[in-house]
Design an enzyme around this catalytic site. Structure first.
Site, short mmCIF file in Angstrom:
data_model
loop_
_atom_site.label_atom_id
_atom_site.label_comp_id
_atom_site.label_asym_id
_atom_site.label_seq_id
_atom_site.Cartn_x
_atom_site.Cartn_y
_atom_site.Cartn_z
N ARG A 1 0.85 -1.20 0.00
CA ARG A 1 0.00 0.00 0.00
C ARG A 1 0.88 1.25 0.00
NH1 ARG A 1 1.66 2.01 4.04
NH2 ARG A 1 0.44 3.90 3.72
N GLY A 2 0.21 2.42 -0.12
CA GLY A 2 0.96 3.68 -0.19
C GLY A 2 1.25 3.99 -1.65
N ASP B 1 -1.80 10.78 -2.47
CA ASP B 1 -2.10 9.70 -3.41
C ASP B 1 -2.28 10.21 -4.83
OD1 ASP B 1 -3.18 8.69 -0.62
OD2 ASP B 1 -2.61 6.99 -1.86
O1 MRU Z 1 -4.90 3.17 1.77
P1 MRU Z 1 -3.42 3.39 1.81
O2 MRU Z 1 -2.78 2.88 3.05
O3 MRU Z 1 -2.74 2.91 0.55
O4 MRU Z 1 -3.27 4.99 1.82
C1 MRU Z 1 -2.00 5.54 1.81
C2 MRU Z 1 -1.98 7.00 1.98
O5 MRU Z 1 -3.01 7.66 1.99
C3 MRU Z 1 -0.64 7.68 2.02
O6 MRU Z 1 -0.68 8.80 2.84
C4 MRU Z 1 -0.26 8.09 0.59
O7 MRU Z 1 -0.31 7.00 -0.26
C5 MRU Z 1 1.08 8.71 0.53
S1 MRU Z 1 2.35 7.50 0.74
C6 MRU Z 1 3.86 8.21 0.54
#
Ligand code: MRU
Length: 348
Positions: free
Chosen positions: A49-50, A238
């Site tokens: 994720r991220g 994102d």
């Molecule tokens: O649902 P996730 O855990 O994938 O969401 C991740 C986020 O919202 C992070 O803050 C974003 O991807 C930035 S990561 C450098």
């Protein structure tokens, strides 16, 4: 400080290895996927994720498709790979890095004339996405560290750390680089309901590096800002459209609150997160299942039949953002994103 590698290609496996983020902080386990269905499941379950990490996964995913797809002719094989690429691209809708990573490797795939070269060029491009991402995070870290006072308490939301990238992190990369430069940075990590990326992942990463981190409930942030306990807010993203920053649900309320208390609100993200030609209204915000809100362990928290809304992300309009930290430098209002993208050169 440890350079945590979040995901990588493992030739002996013939696939992708990654830290399974659903198990942290109690279990540190390396998982693997050797086919596209497994990869899509890993992405949708948030094992990987991220946004930047999804970009790397998308790239490796196309390389994996080039290895695993078959067909009686090269054209059939190519169609199968492109179908797999579409499925990966669509596995999560909000983080633009996922489609960006897929598309970058697909472009190389389309230039190949046979299966052998398709396998080679896709893997090489995916490896270069991963290496670029690490370099971007370090550059973001250097640029962003200069924004933080020598002694400060910084609030962050979700996990924009090494685990969300190939390593180092974006928002947490800024904090890491500031600490490495000798600044005394204390971090307040919002737990980030409902999947607790802040409590589980940000706290795990920072504590492991010996960085001072305290976890709060998301709703404690306003109270701490009002009492003067927070000097800056820094989050990842994102997707950044021309008019808004998309990030984990709850980010917008921190931005509103920071503006009200005259606290700088910083966003740290690589250029691969920018989607400048789109508008906020054109972006799909992922909605996830009821179970993430309604069930904790084996306890049901919400009466049966009562509906829930489980938005995974929200959008923050640009007028609440003090600066965006990219690998090419810091941009401030009025955020001429077109100019920023046009001056983007090679990754530093
Ligand atoms: O649902 P996730 O855990 O994938 O969401 C991740 C986020 O919202 C992070 O803050 C974003 O991807 C930035 S990561 C450098």
């Amino acid at each position: 400080m440890k350079e945590t590698k979040t995901l990588w290609w493992d030739e002996s496996l013939g696939g992708i290895r990654y830290i399974d983020q659903t198990l942290l902080p109690t279990e540190y386990a390396i998982a693997g996927c050797t086919d596209i269905d497994q990869l899509i499941t890993a992405i949708q379950r948030l094992e990987i994720r991220g946004a930047p990490a999804l970009g790397v996964a998308g790239g490796y995913g196309v390389a994996l498709a080039a290895r695993t797809c078959t067909g009686p002719s090269f054209d059939d094989y190519a169609r199968a790979v492109l179908r797999a690429a579409d499925r990966i691209r669509e596995s999560r809708p909000t983080a633009v890095n996922l489609s960006w990573g897929v598309d970058r490797v697909v472009a190389r795939f389309l230039a190949a004339n046979d299966e052998t070269s398709a396998k080679t060029v896709t893997l090489a491009e995916a490896e270069s996405i991963a290496a670029d991402d690490t370099r971007c995070c370090h550059a973001i870290g250097e640029h962003g560290a200069a924004l933080l006072p020598d002694q400060c308490t910084v609030l962050t939301h979700c996990n924009a750390g090494a685990l969300a990238c190939s390593s180092w992190g974006t928002a947490l990369g800024v904090i890491r680089s500031a600490v490495a430069a000798g600044k005394q940075v204390k971090v307040i990590a919002c737990e980030t309901r409902p999947l607790l990326q802040g409590a589980r992942l940000t706290a795990w990463e920072l504590a492991r590096d010996g960085i001072d981190v305290t976890v709060i409930t998301d709703s404690t942030a306003a109270h701490m800002m009002r009492s003067g306990a927070i000097d800056a807010v820094i989050v990842g993203a994102d997707r950044i459209t021309g008019d808004a920053v998309f990030n984990k649900i709850g980010t917008y309320m921190h931005a509103v609150c920071a503006k009200h208390h005259v606290i700088p609100f910083y966003v740290a993200a690589p250029l691969s997160t920018f989607d400048a030609t789109r508008k906020e209204s054109e972006v799909t915000i992922e909605e996830r299942g009821r179970g993430e809100l309604a069930v904790v362990g084996n306890r049901t928290l919400i009466p049966e039949g009562v509906p829930v809304k489980n938005y995974a992300f929200d959008s923050t309009p640009m007028d609440l953002v003090s600066a965006i930290v990219t690998e090419q430098g810091v941009v401030r209002p009025p955020f001429d994103i077109g100019a920023l993208l046009s001056r983007s050169g090679p990754v530093p």
